[in-house]
Motif scaffolding. Structure first.
Motif, PDB file in Angstrom:
ATOM      1  N   PRO A   1       0.828  -1.212   0.000  1.00  0.00           N
ATOM      2  CA  PRO A   1       0.000   0.000   0.000  1.00  0.00           C
ATOM      3  C   PRO A   1       0.861   1.261   0.000  1.00  0.00           C
ATOM      4  O   PRO A   1       1.902   1.319   0.656  1.00  0.00           O
ATOM      5  N   VAL A   2       0.428   2.273  -0.717  1.00  0.00           N
ATOM      6  CA  VAL A   2       1.175   3.522  -0.834  1.00  0.00           C
ATOM      7  C   VAL A   2       1.450   4.110   0.541  1.00  0.00           C
ATOM      8  O   VAL A   2       2.545   4.599   0.814  1.00  0.00           O
ATOM      9  N   GLU A   3       0.465   4.064   1.423  1.00  0.00           N
ATOM     10  CA  GLU A   3       0.637   4.661   2.754  1.00  0.00           C
ATOM     11  C   GLU A   3       1.659   3.909   3.610  1.00  0.00           C
ATOM     12  O   GLU A   3       2.058   4.387   4.654  1.00  0.00           O
TER      13      GLU A   3
ATOM     14  N   THR B   1       8.148   1.189   4.746  1.00  0.00           N
ATOM     15  CA  THR B   1       8.075   0.508   6.041  1.00  0.00           C
ATOM     16  C   THR B   1       8.614  -0.908   5.958  1.00  0.00           C
ATOM     17  O   THR B   1       8.583  -1.632   6.937  1.00  0.00           O
ATOM     18  N   GLU B   2       9.126  -1.279   4.789  1.00  0.00           N
ATOM     19  CA  GLU B   2       9.618  -2.622   4.520  1.00  0.00           C
ATOM     20  C   GLU B   2       8.524  -3.633   4.833  1.00  0.00           C
ATOM     21  O   GLU B   2       7.463  -3.566   4.270  1.00  0.00           O
ATOM     22  N   TYR B   3       8.736  -4.551   5.784  1.00  0.00           N
ATOM     23  CA  TYR B   3       7.766  -5.623   6.000  1.00  0.00           C
ATOM     24  C   TYR B   3       6.989  -5.483   7.314  1.00  0.00           C
ATOM     25  O   TYR B   3       6.251  -6.361   7.688  1.00  0.00           O
ATOM     26  N   ARG B   4       7.139  -4.383   8.013  1.00  0.00           N
ATOM     27  CA  ARG B   4       6.485  -4.239   9.318  1.00  0.00           C
ATOM     28  C   ARG B   4       4.969  -4.372   9.242  1.00  0.00           C
ATOM     29  O   ARG B   4       4.346  -4.840  10.179  1.00  0.00           O
ATOM     30  N   HIS B   5       4.372  -3.944   8.149  1.00  0.00           N
ATOM     31  CA  HIS B   5       2.908  -3.957   8.023  1.00  0.00           C
ATOM     32  C   HIS B   5       2.437  -4.955   6.975  1.00  0.00           C
ATOM     33  O   HIS B   5       1.327  -4.839   6.464  1.00  0.00           O
ATOM     34  N   SER B   6       3.269  -5.935   6.663  1.00  0.00           N
ATOM     35  CA  SER B   6       2.938  -6.849   5.565  1.00  0.00           C
ATOM     36  C   SER B   6       1.877  -7.882   5.917  1.00  0.00           C
ATOM     37  O   SER B   6       1.318  -8.507   5.041  1.00  0.00           O
ATOM     38  N   ASP B   7       1.596  -8.079   7.199  1.00  0.00           N
ATOM     39  CA  ASP B   7       0.628  -9.091   7.617  1.00  0.00           C
ATOM     40  C   ASP B   7      -0.364  -8.490   8.615  1.00  0.00           C
ATOM     41  O   ASP B   7      -0.308  -8.776   9.813  1.00  0.00           O
ATOM     42  N   PRO B   8      -1.307  -7.661   8.141  1.00  0.00           N
ATOM     43  CA  PRO B   8      -2.220  -6.986   9.070  1.00  0.00           C
ATOM     44  C   PRO B   8      -3.148  -7.927   9.835  1.00  0.00           C
ATOM     45  O   PRO B   8      -3.587  -7.593  10.926  1.00  0.00           O
TER      46      PRO B   8
END
Length: 128
Positions: A86-88, A92-99
């Motif tokens: 996601p653009v937002e 952030t690399e992979y920190r938010h890759s698995d919500p």
């Protein structure tokens, strides 16, 4: 969002044109990773990137090829699917890759298939 079939499921001449394009971009897997399959959790679609096993048709006992109904993935993007980040969340690399914070096996994808001939036929699952 529209997904597209794996190059292995396309007519030969079309698959060759797509692979030639990807090679010119110096991205041999650009079509499958960045265009065809949306990673993450989804309903319907074409599936995902097969990793631990080779792609194969999922067949119903009646002889019809089953189709993807539901996909649960261990993340929405990774190093191979950066175009889906996601653009937002850029940078952030992979920190938010698995919500949803669910891991399938050791980071795989689980897919439930249905028979297009009858909802009464047994569904199949595959992990890849």
């Amino acid at each position: 969002m529209t997904e597209y079939p794996n190059t292995e499921n396309l007519p030969g001449p079309l698959a060759k044109r797509i692979l030639d394009w990807a090679n010119r971009q110096d991205l041999s897997s650009a079509y499958n990773w960045n265009v065809a399959f949306a990673p993450g959790w989804k309903v319907m679609g074409h599936g995902g990137i097969w990793g631990i096993i080779d792609p194969h048709p999922i067949m119903c006992g009646c002889g019809a090829e089953q189709l993807p109904l539901f996909t649960a993935s261990s993340g929405e993007f990774d190093g191979g699917t950066g175009s889906w980040q996601p653009v937002e969340e850029a940078g952030t690399e992979y920190r938010h890759s698995d919500p949803v914070e669910v891991t399938i096996g050791r980071g795989y994808t689980l897919q439930l298939y249905y028979c297009p001939e009858s909802e009464r036929h047994t569904s199949c699952t595959e992990m890849f």
